[in-house]
Design a protein around this motif. Structure first.
Motif, PDB file in Angstrom:
ATOM      1  N   ALA A 177      13.745  32.628 -44.401  1.00  0.00           N
ATOM      2  CA  ALA A 177      13.876  33.640 -43.348  1.00  0.00           C
ATOM      3  C   ALA A 177      13.531  33.072 -41.977  1.00  0.00           C
ATOM      4  O   ALA A 177      13.650  33.764 -40.971  1.00  0.00           O
ATOM      5  CB  ALA A 177      12.971  34.826 -43.665  1.00  0.00           C
ATOM      6  N   SER A 178      13.097  31.807 -41.934  1.00  0.00           N
ATOM      7  CA  SER A 178      12.746  31.227 -40.636  1.00  0.00           C
ATOM      8  C   SER A 178      13.321  29.814 -40.550  1.00  0.00           C
ATOM      9  O   SER A 178      13.791  29.247 -41.531  1.00  0.00           O
ATOM     10  CB  SER A 178      11.223  31.180 -40.476  1.00  0.00           C
ATOM     11  N   LYS A 179      13.262  29.240 -39.357  1.00  0.00           N
ATOM     12  CA  LYS A 179      13.834  27.909 -39.136  1.00  0.00           C
ATOM     13  C   LYS A 179      13.047  26.838 -39.883  1.00  0.00           C
ATOM     14  O   LYS A 179      11.842  26.967 -40.071  1.00  0.00           O
ATOM     15  CB  LYS A 179      13.805  27.570 -37.637  1.00  0.00           C
ATOM     16  N   ILE A 180      13.741  25.794 -40.247  1.00  0.00           N
ATOM     17  CA  ILE A 180      13.059  24.694 -40.920  1.00  0.00           C
ATOM     18  C   ILE A 180      13.553  23.345 -40.386  1.00  0.00           C
ATOM     19  O   ILE A 180      14.616  23.250 -39.768  1.00  0.00           O
ATOM     20  CB  ILE A 180      13.282  24.697 -42.447  1.00  0.00           C
ATOM     21  N   GLU A 181      12.744  22.330 -40.674  1.00  0.00           N
ATOM     22  CA  GLU A 181      13.169  20.933 -40.571  1.00  0.00           C
ATOM     23  C   GLU A 181      13.176  20.399 -42.003  1.00  0.00           C
ATOM     24  O   GLU A 181      12.202  20.575 -42.730  1.00  0.00           O
ATOM     25  CB  GLU A 181      12.188  20.124 -39.728  1.00  0.00           C
ATOM     26  N   ALA A 182      14.279  19.794 -42.420  1.00  0.00           N
ATOM     27  CA  ALA A 182      14.361  19.215 -43.768  1.00  0.00           C
ATOM     28  C   ALA A 182      14.157  17.707 -43.678  1.00  0.00           C
ATOM     29  O   ALA A 182      14.703  17.054 -42.768  1.00  0.00           O
ATOM     30  CB  ALA A 182      15.716  19.515 -44.394  1.00  0.00           C
ATOM     31  N   VAL A 183      13.362  17.162 -44.592  1.00  0.00           N
ATOM     32  CA  VAL A 183      13.107  15.715 -44.636  1.00  0.00           C
ATOM     33  C   VAL A 183      13.390  15.230 -46.047  1.00  0.00           C
ATOM     34  O   VAL A 183      12.866  15.785 -47.020  1.00  0.00           O
ATOM     35  CB  VAL A 183      11.648  15.386 -44.238  1.00  0.00           C
ATOM     36  N   TYR A 184      14.203  14.205 -46.154  1.00  0.00           N
ATOM     37  CA  TYR A 184      14.636  13.738 -47.472  1.00  0.00           C
ATOM     38  C   TYR A 184      14.604  12.211 -47.506  1.00  0.00           C
ATOM     39  O   TYR A 184      15.183  11.549 -46.641  1.00  0.00           O
ATOM     40  CB  TYR A 184      16.059  14.241 -47.744  1.00  0.00           C
ATOM     41  N   VAL A 185      13.922  11.655 -48.491  1.00  0.00           N
ATOM     42  CA  VAL A 185      13.887  10.203 -48.695  1.00  0.00           C
ATOM     43  C   VAL A 185      14.888   9.870 -49.798  1.00  0.00           C
ATOM     44  O   VAL A 185      14.807  10.428 -50.891  1.00  0.00           O
ATOM     45  CB  VAL A 185      12.476   9.729 -49.084  1.00  0.00           C
ATOM     46  N   PHE A 186      15.819   8.967 -49.511  1.00  0.00           N
ATOM     47  CA  PHE A 186      16.884   8.711 -50.484  1.00  0.00           C
ATOM     48  C   PHE A 186      17.257   7.228 -50.469  1.00  0.00           C
ATOM     49  O   PHE A 186      16.953   6.509 -49.516  1.00  0.00           O
ATOM     50  CB  PHE A 186      18.107   9.591 -50.189  1.00  0.00           C
ATOM     51  N   PRO A 187      17.940   6.786 -51.527  1.00  0.00           N
ATOM     52  CA  PRO A 187      18.290   5.363 -51.614  1.00  0.00           C
ATOM     53  C   PRO A 187      19.731   5.095 -51.201  1.00  0.00           C
ATOM     54  O   PRO A 187      20.595   5.963 -51.287  1.00  0.00           O
ATOM     55  CB  PRO A 187      18.120   5.080 -53.107  1.00  0.00           C
ATOM     56  N   LEU A 188      19.991   3.886 -50.767  1.00  0.00           N
ATOM     57  CA  LEU A 188      21.342   3.361 -50.577  1.00  0.00           C
ATOM     58  C   LEU A 188      21.319   1.920 -51.077  1.00  0.00           C
ATOM     59  O   LEU A 188      20.240   1.334 -51.243  1.00  0.00           O
ATOM     60  CB  LEU A 188      21.749   3.407 -49.104  1.00  0.00           C
ATOM     61  N   PRO A 189      22.467   1.320 -51.322  1.00  0.00           N
ATOM     62  CA  PRO A 189      22.458  -0.086 -51.764  1.00  0.00           C
ATOM     63  C   PRO A 189      21.764  -0.983 -50.734  1.00  0.00           C
ATOM     64  O   PRO A 189      21.874  -0.760 -49.530  1.00  0.00           O
ATOM     65  CB  PRO A 189      23.949  -0.427 -51.874  1.00  0.00           C
ATOM     66  N   GLN A 190      21.074  -1.998 -51.233  1.00  0.00           N
ATOM     67  CA  GLN A 190      20.273  -2.844 -50.347  1.00  0.00           C
ATOM     68  C   GLN A 190      21.108  -3.667 -49.386  1.00  0.00           C
ATOM     69  O   GLN A 190      20.628  -4.091 -48.352  1.00  0.00           O
ATOM     70  CB  GLN A 190      19.354  -3.763 -51.156  1.00  0.00           C
ATOM     71  N   ASP A 191      22.378  -3.879 -49.717  1.00  0.00           N
ATOM     72  CA  ASP A 191      23.229  -4.676 -48.827  1.00  0.00           C
ATOM     73  C   ASP A 191      24.213  -3.802 -48.061  1.00  0.00           C
ATOM     74  O   ASP A 191      25.179  -4.302 -47.488  1.00  0.00           O
ATOM     75  CB  ASP A 191      23.978  -5.746 -49.627  1.00  0.00           C
ATOM     76  N   ALA A 192      23.964  -2.510 -48.037  1.00  0.00           N
ATOM     77  CA  ALA A 192      24.881  -1.605 -47.337  1.00  0.00           C
ATOM     78  C   ALA A 192      24.779  -1.803 -45.830  1.00  0.00           C
ATOM     79  O   ALA A 192      23.686  -1.821 -45.277  1.00  0.00           O
ATOM     80  CB  ALA A 192      24.551  -0.158 -47.692  1.00  0.00           C
ATOM     81  N   ALA A 193      25.930  -1.954 -45.193  1.00  0.00           N
ATOM     82  CA  ALA A 193      25.965  -2.027 -43.728  1.00  0.00           C
ATOM     83  C   ALA A 193      26.257  -0.617 -43.226  1.00  0.00           C
ATOM     84  O   ALA A 193      27.406  -0.191 -43.160  1.00  0.00           O
ATOM     85  CB  ALA A 193      27.042  -3.005 -43.273  1.00  0.00           C
ATOM     86  N   ILE A 194      25.207   0.107 -42.887  1.00  0.00           N
ATOM     87  CA  ILE A 194      25.381   1.512 -42.467  1.00  0.00           C
ATOM     88  C   ILE A 194      25.890   1.520 -41.042  1.00  0.00           C
ATOM     89  O   ILE A 194      25.224   1.042 -40.123  1.00  0.00           O
ATOM     90  CB  ILE A 194      24.059   2.268 -42.558  1.00  0.00           C
ATOM     91  N   SER A 195      27.062   2.052 -40.867  1.00  0.00           N
ATOM     92  CA  SER A 195      27.697   1.915 -39.563  1.00  0.00           C
ATOM     93  C   SER A 195      28.191   3.235 -39.001  1.00  0.00           C
ATOM     94  O   SER A 195      28.756   3.260 -37.925  1.00  0.00           O
ATOM     95  CB  SER A 195      28.893   0.966 -39.682  1.00  0.00           C
ATOM     96  N   ASP A 196      27.983   4.309 -39.707  1.00  0.00           N
ATOM     97  CA  ASP A 196      28.452   5.579 -39.155  1.00  0.00           C
ATOM     98  C   ASP A 196      27.588   6.707 -39.689  1.00  0.00           C
ATOM     99  O   ASP A 196      27.103   6.658 -40.830  1.00  0.00           O
ATOM    100  CB  ASP A 196      29.919   5.808 -39.537  1.00  0.00           C
ATOM    101  N   PHE A 197      27.437   7.721 -38.852  1.00  0.00           N
ATOM    102  CA  PHE A 197      26.490   8.792 -39.146  1.00  0.00           C
ATOM    103  C   PHE A 197      26.978  10.024 -38.403  1.00  0.00           C
ATOM    104  O   PHE A 197      27.061  10.008 -37.175  1.00  0.00           O
ATOM    105  CB  PHE A 197      25.122   8.324 -38.643  1.00  0.00           C
ATOM    106  N   VAL A 198      27.359  11.043 -39.123  1.00  0.00           N
ATOM    107  CA  VAL A 198      27.964  12.219 -38.483  1.00  0.00           C
ATOM    108  C   VAL A 198      27.254  13.484 -38.955  1.00  0.00           C
ATOM    109  O   VAL A 198      27.095  13.704 -40.159  1.00  0.00           O
ATOM    110  CB  VAL A 198      29.473  12.309 -38.808  1.00  0.00           C
TER     111      VAL A 198
END
Lengths: 749, 149
Positions: A177-198
């Protein structure tokens, strides 16, 4: 201000630049599905002595929303399970909420098993463990257990040859019923080149920007305080990330899509694509503050004292959210077998060159997804792909090097070996992981040669060994070793550094090659200490790591093997990877070429990663990233040692054009090397500066850069609300009570 | 006692008078603003565009797609250019329906240090192209949208 194109200072190649940039875009961008999931959200809770704790129930989506939005204080509002909507207290101290749309939940239902719910219209639904969520959050001082804000994760992979582009979309919903901030710790492959975020809000898509980590954090906090929707992606380890989403309003959905590129390795007859779905519970040595804490989901955030923290749900069937996954493979050549042993999947073959694979149904994110595929034919013969900057001509390349079979290889006298097995016997290995470990060692012991010597070392809180010295691999000693292995038990912490020192520090007998095999899930939070210990003591030894379990720490295991010029293999607890283990151990027998060197035949090649090449093994081609000014040579010369003999092979280099992902993959490989070196460098600041500069230039996430997206166009009402941390399920086969801090028998995790 | 209270009240009032209420901008708290990229193509359907812009006193914190469905996806940016405080954006239309006329093709989300008033974007270059990849002349501007202050 305005300008007209004919008066602008434009470059002659502007159109080409557009196309170049946009070609990169088309490879990178897969918009998340706009369709909402047909899913179950869970609600309910149990009563502890003074606060609500873990919960179980299976409810429909509307019902859980009804609970959240009606604003009634439900604590203590008990009613009958068979009556109208309300709260029921169960004999075991748990309670559950019965939604308006549900008439009858059978008395005595075991919520760890299946639930049949009969609806008002008489229809029945059977909810299994994959649907029954254990979702709880505590907002402010109220004692209501509530569903969690991460509804689902969708993975959309596209593979062309061995280059993968993968978009992971997290859907955050605010059921409160009220605003929140969500925080999530998650995995990705260790050699992933993260290049985009939308970040997607409704049909609005806001692309994130790479900023220095501290600056991004500062801006995110300011945006959160000012009421702007914002999201931040920070790298905690090369394979662990924290995603924060601020100012999610009640009833609102925000999708956050992270796209990465990856070069898929060729492993024993097939390309392999791994998508991790859960971070395993890590052990942190006493005094550590920069680790990855593992705590019960009900614990107060920060209770582990570690920089990164994951809250775990107790039962393996608990699903904080669901996972959907699909992959399209375009081999660009006739495609052979496509297999997935980790998950139930559907596989369609639209044509001879491609395959479409998808999970049969939404699943619990509690194990790595592993896909293997191979082109038809007699295997891999090496390949080169090059991308060139249209203006400077500078090239970035990736090269798979597979030395040819050497007919004389079988006749080469094998060097005597000291075979060292190092077994992780910490609490997280209890049960199925340790059993898988023992099976693996037994198979390895069967293959030892009479000229070998043997050591077996175990470690948990401390290390101990089969004996003080290496033993000749006689039948009697092999029997002793098997008995020792059979008697191993798992308990306590993961002081891996002690195991490494015990394996690598003693002197080796002259003329004997030391081969160290680590068997571990790698569930530790002090990876840097481990890599430093390996670097400092490895000498001329070779390291092979067997990652045990459904979601091992692949980053640590791959890097240990890389520092030891060996390779890593992964063994699931169900023994489905048995053939790969056998294949790897046969490779250890005789590398195709050891001490590998490449002669670039005069070409202006630089920035080759890895700078220190691993040994080349049959079935495990060496993957090299590099940069080149001018053309690549028509051929390269590989030199190495086979047994005690120097061998040299000339390999043709056919240059194939590739898109703009290659520069990012090269930069990611370079950052990985620098990141490793920070573990032992006396002055790591220069390395940190170089990583930061590379990451900003190539637009990549790293330890020192983060992705940030702010919606500056709207200000949400009120303060930023409560922070809700999304818990994780336990990885399949890992015991909660021996790994999670706050569990009944946990250690110092 | 009353006199003492009066004295304290007077002193407090004088102090308050000597310290006028702070201008929020003067604290240099980060602020957030939005800039719109608007292009007028006339009668020519727009298939692609690229621009370079600088905005003194602002940091880019997000790039949003435009209003026409063909440009709804967020444009790409050049991370290397950002290191030189230049914003280089490009977008390619998706789908068969190419828009024409006056279009908002992108929105830039920026943060300021709070001391900036109206931002003044300086357009360094811009290119627009039709479905055949041919450049054509179009009116393009980057303007403060007035949202997000």
């Amino acid at each position: 201000m305005t300008m007209r194109p004919n008066t602008m200072r434009t470059r002659a190649s502007a159109c080409a630049a557009i196309l170049t940039l946009l070609l990169a875009c088309t490879f990178a961008c897969h918009a998340p599905d706009g369709e909402g999931p047909d899913q179950l959200a869970g609600s309910g809770w149990s009563r502890g002595e003074s606060r609500l704790d873990d919960i179980t129930n299976g409810l429909d989506d509307n019902a859980s929303r009804g609970l959240i939005n009606d604003g009634r204080g439900l604590t203590g509002a008990g009613t009958s399970a068979l009556g109208p909507p309300g709260l029921e207290f169960l004999p075991d101290g748990k309670s559950r909420f019965i939604p308006p749309s549900v008439r009858n939940i059978p008395a005595g239902t075991d919520f760890d098993d299946y639930v049949v719910i009969e609806r008002a219209d008489g229809t029945k639904e059977r909810y299994g463990p994959e649907h029954i969520a254990s979702l709880r959050a505590k907002l402010g001082d109220d004692d209501l257990g509530q569903p969690l804000p991460l509804a689902r994760t969708d993975v959309d992979g596209r593979v062309t040859l061995n280059l993968a582009s993968v978009t992971v979309t997290h859907r955050f919903e605010n059921p409160y019923a009220s605003k929140i901030e969500a925080v999530y710790v998650f995995p990705l492959p260790q050699d992933a080149a993260i290049s985009d975020f939308v970040m997607q809000i409704g049909d609005r898509r806001i692309r994130g920007i790479v900023r220095e980590r501290e600056e991004a954090q500062r801006i995110y906090e300011a945006a959160r305080a000012a009421g702007h929707r914002a999201t931040l992606l920070s790298q905690d380890r090369p394979n662990i990330f924290t995603q924060s989403v601020a100012n999610i309003e009640p009833g609102q959905t925000i999708d956050v899509a992270t796209t990465y590129f990856q070069t898929l390795p060729w492993r024993d007859g097939a390309f392999e694509m791994v998508v991790p779905t859960v971070v395993g519970p890590r052990f942190n040595p006493a005094g550590s503050r920069d680790g990855v804490g593992a705590v019960a989901a009900s614990h107060r955030p920060g209770s582990s004292g570690q920089a990164t923290e994951v809250g775990y749900l107790q039962r393996s069937a608990d699903a904080p959210h669901v996972l959907g996954l699909k992959v399209h493979v375009d081999a660009r050549m006739p495609l052979g077998a496509v297999t997935c042993d980790s998950h139930p999947v559907t596989i369609e073959r639209p044509d001879d060159h491609s395959a479409d694979l998808a999970l049969r149904r939404d699943d619990v994110p509690n194990r790595d997804f592993v896909l293997r595929f191979a082109p038809k034919g007699d295997g891999l013969h090496g390949a080169v792909a090059v991308h060139r900057d249209p203006e400077s001509g500078e090239g970035w390349f990736t090269m798979l090097i597979q030395p040819p079979e050497d007919p004389a290889h079988d006749d080469i006298e094998a060097q005597p070996r000291e075979m060292v097995f190092v077994v992780d016997c910490s609490g997280s290995m209890e049960g199925e992981p340790l059993a898988a470990c023992k099976r693996t060692i037994r198979r390895c012991l069967d293959d030892l040669r009479a000229t070998d010597t043997l050591r077996v070392i175990r470690f948990s809180d401390q290390s101990s060994a089969l004996g003080p010295d290496a033993l000749p691999a006689t039948p009697e000693n092999l029997r002793r070793a098997l008995a020792y292995v059979d008697g191993l038990e798992a308990t306590g912490g993961t002081m891996m550094e002690q195991g490494i020192r015990a394996a690598l520090q003693p002197r080796t007998e002259p003329g004997r090659r030391r081969i160290v095999t680590f068997l571990t899930d790698g569930f530790i939070g002090n990876e840097r200490d481990i890599l430093r210990a390996v670097h400092d003591h490895v000498g001329d030894a070779r390291i092979f790591s067997f990652g045990i379990g459904s979601s091992p720490n692949r980053y640590l295991l791959e890097r240990m093997a890389s520092l030891g010029r060996g390779v890593a293999a992964f063994v699931d607890v169900d023994d489905s990877s048995r053939d790969q283990v056998d294949a790897l151990f046969r490779r250890i027998e005789k590398p195709a070429l050891a001490d590998l060197r490449i002669d670039w035949q005069g070409a202006d090649v630089h920035g080759v990663e890895p700078a220190r090449l691993p040994d080349a093994f049959a079935g495990r081609p060496v993957l090299v990233h590099g940069r080149v000014r001018g053309p690549l040579p028509a051929s390269i010369r590989l030199t190495g040692r086979a047994g005690n003999l120097e061998r040299s092979h000339e390999l043709a280099v056919g240059e194939a054009r590739a898109d703009a992902t290659l520069p990012k993959l090269w930069a990611r490989a370079r950052i990985r090397t620098l990141h490793d070196a920070m573990s032992w460098a006396p002055t790591p600041q220069e390395l940190e500066d170089e990583i930061r500069a590379l990451a900003l230039e190539y637009g990549l996430a790293s330890d020192f850069t983060s992705f940030l997206a702010v919606d500056a166009s709207e200000v949400t009402a009120g303060d930023h609300g409560t922070t809700v941390r999304v818990p994780a399920p336990m990885p399949r086969g890992v015991r909660y009570d021996t790994t999670v801090s706050g569990s009944p028998v946990s250690g110092s995790r | 006692m009353i006199a003492f209270r009066l004295l304290v009240t007077l002193a407090a009032a004088l102090l308050a008078f000597g310290n006028p209420p702070q201008d929020p901008a003067a604290t240099h708290a980060p602020g957030f603003q939005v800039l719109d990229v608007v292009v007028d193509t006339g009668a020519i359907p727009l298939a692609a565009w690229q621009l370079e812009v600088t905005v003194e006193g602002a940091l880019l914190v997000g790039v949003e797609g435009g209003e026409p469905a063909a440009f709804r996806d967020a444009p790409r940016y050049d991370p290397k250019a950002l290191q030189g405080d230049r914003i280089v954006l490009a977008a390619l239309a998706v789908g068969d329906e190419l828009p024409r006329g006056k279009l908002r093709v992108a929105r830039l989300h920026v943060t300021t240090n709070g001391s900036s008033g109206n931002l003044t974007p300086v357009l360094r270059s811009a290119v627009t192209a039709d479905a055949e990849g041919r450049r054509f002349e179009a009116h393009l501007e980057v303007q403060a949208s007035g949202e997000g202050r």
